[in-house]
Enzyme design. Structure first.
Site, PDB file in Angstrom:
ATOM      1  CE  LYS A  75      -3.795  -0.064  -0.144  1.00  0.00           C
ATOM      2  NZ  LYS A  75      -4.694  -0.146  -1.325  1.00  0.00           N
ATOM      3  CG  HIS A  93      -3.886   3.283  -5.655  1.00  0.00           C
ATOM      4  ND1 HIS A  93      -4.621   2.285  -6.249  1.00  0.00           N
ATOM      5  CD2 HIS A  93      -3.467   2.782  -4.456  1.00  0.00           C
ATOM      6  CE1 HIS A  93      -4.659   1.223  -5.442  1.00  0.00           C
ATOM      7  NE2 HIS A  93      -3.967   1.494  -4.368  1.00  0.00           N
ATOM      8  NE  ARG A 127      -5.178 -13.462 -16.646  1.00  0.00           N
ATOM      9  CZ  ARG A 127      -6.425 -13.274 -16.234  1.00  0.00           C
ATOM     10  NH1 ARG A 127      -7.204 -12.413 -16.867  1.00  0.00           N
ATOM     11  NH2 ARG A 127      -6.902 -13.954 -15.205  1.00  0.00           N
ATOM     12  NE  ARG A 193      -6.758 -11.879 -11.680  1.00  0.00           N
ATOM     13  CZ  ARG A 193      -5.494 -11.782 -12.088  1.00  0.00           C
ATOM     14  NH1 ARG A 193      -4.632 -12.728 -11.772  1.00  0.00           N
ATOM     15  NH2 ARG A 193      -5.082 -10.760 -12.801  1.00  0.00           N
TER      16      ARG A 193
END
Length: 347
Positions: A75, A93, A127, A193
């Protein structure tokens, strides 16, 4: 020698790890030096890492790591504005228009470092090579069901925490469901998923599940069918061209829908398909009530797999290890593709 520095997570309620002791052993055998920071919260204990041959460093000492070390965490870093001179592997992010992403990229630009974003480690077909998606969907559906259960008695979802395993989570939900008829849920992104995990949780709890994916949403909307369900689980990551699934005006329309589980959780993205809320929720306050009568609660926790840190860590670490074993060649494969993505956005 390539040096991987596994940092302690500094975000509250984050117990996951991106590598196991077995993974450390494999990296060292491949000639990669591994340092692991101490952590009192990591689901994988420190002893196993040390026994696997990792060097041990104090918690949060990564800013002082050797300049050539590659810092590996999951994170985000503390938002202190400091320049970032190292190469970092983490979820940044920062590449999808997130407002906080520019600040992170500016820190890399100031320090001369590089972000190898875990979300952008992809194979030749684009992917992702590793993802927490299944457990994000599983846990996101669980919290959304908790929110629905709370609504049945006129309440709002209480704080949530980590579970020692999925069976403990399912038992907790079953206790909350006692005496209630199972709600009806719709999962969008059901073939991925994330959606698979969400649907598996719903089915494990005896819920009726409508499964949609790209074919069902290709029209671009509107999608009044979503409002006929009690719970909507968004498992599609925001990107250009993603349609709006629940517009703000739907809040005041006739509807059965009272809980939105935005598992993808991109509230500050320009492409948010659920623009009825504007911020992520937390473990202490798992939902945001965006309408009162009838209620509409939005669940948008952005580290959902941490609710099941053991299963999610083991699953993710196994997926990622083959790529970590290629860290000795950052100029090709997944690392070169991730670097190209960073270069495109750094400006």
């Amino acid at each position: 020698m390539t040096h991987l520095w596994v940092r302690a997570e500094q975000r509250p309620n984050e117990e996951r790890a991106g590598i196991t002791a077995e993974g450390v052993c494999a990296l060292i055998a491949a000639g990669i030096r591994v340092t692991v920071e101490e952590s009192s919260t990591r689901a994988a204990g420190l002893t196993g890492y040390a026994e696997a041959g990792a060097e041990i460093a104090p918690k949060n000492s990564w800013p002082d790591a050797p300049a050539d070390a590659i810092i590996f965490g999951l994170k985000e870093l503390p938002e202190d504005g400091t320049p970032l001179p190292h190469r970092h592997i983490m979820f940044g992010h920062a590449f999808k228009g997130q407002f906080s992403g520019r600040a992170l990229l500016d820190r890399f630009k100031a320090g001369g470092g590089t972000l190898y974003d875990l979300e952008y480690l992809v194979d030749e077909d684009g992917r992702r090579v590793a993802a927490f998606g299944y457990w994000a969907g599983f846990a996101g559906a669980a919290v959304s069901l908790k929110a629905w259960i709370a609504q049945q008695s006129g309440g709002i979802c209480p704080p949530v925490g980590a579970y020692p395993g999925k069976n403990a989570l399912l038992s907790d939900l079953a206790e909350g469901m006692a005496g209630l008829s199972a709600p009806r849920a719709i999962v969008i992104g059901a073939l991925g998923r994330v959606g698979t995990g969400a649907a598996d949780l719903c089915e494990a709890m005896g819920m009726r599940v409508t499964k949609w994916d790209m074919d069902e949403t290709a029209s671009g909307g509107p999608f009044p069918e979503i409002l006929d369900h009690d719970i909507f689980l968004n498992c599609i990551f925001a990107r250009p061209g993603t349609p709006v699934f629940v517009p703000r005006e739907a809040l005041s329309q006739p509807r059965s829908l009272t809980v939105i589980g935005d598992v993808a959780c991109d509230p500050d993205s320009d492409y948010n398909p659920v623009p009825v809320y504007d911020r992520a929720t937390t473990w202490d306050a798992p939902v945001l009530r965006v309408h009162d009568t009838p209620p509409m609660d939005v669940m948008a926790i952005d580290n959902l797999p941490s609710m099941l840190p053991v299963e999610s860590s083991q699953d993710y670490a196994a997926q990622l290890l083959p790529s970590l074993l290629t860290l000795t060649d950052l100029d090709s494969g997944v690392w070169a593709r991730a670097k190209a993505e960073f270069d495109k956005h750094i400006g």
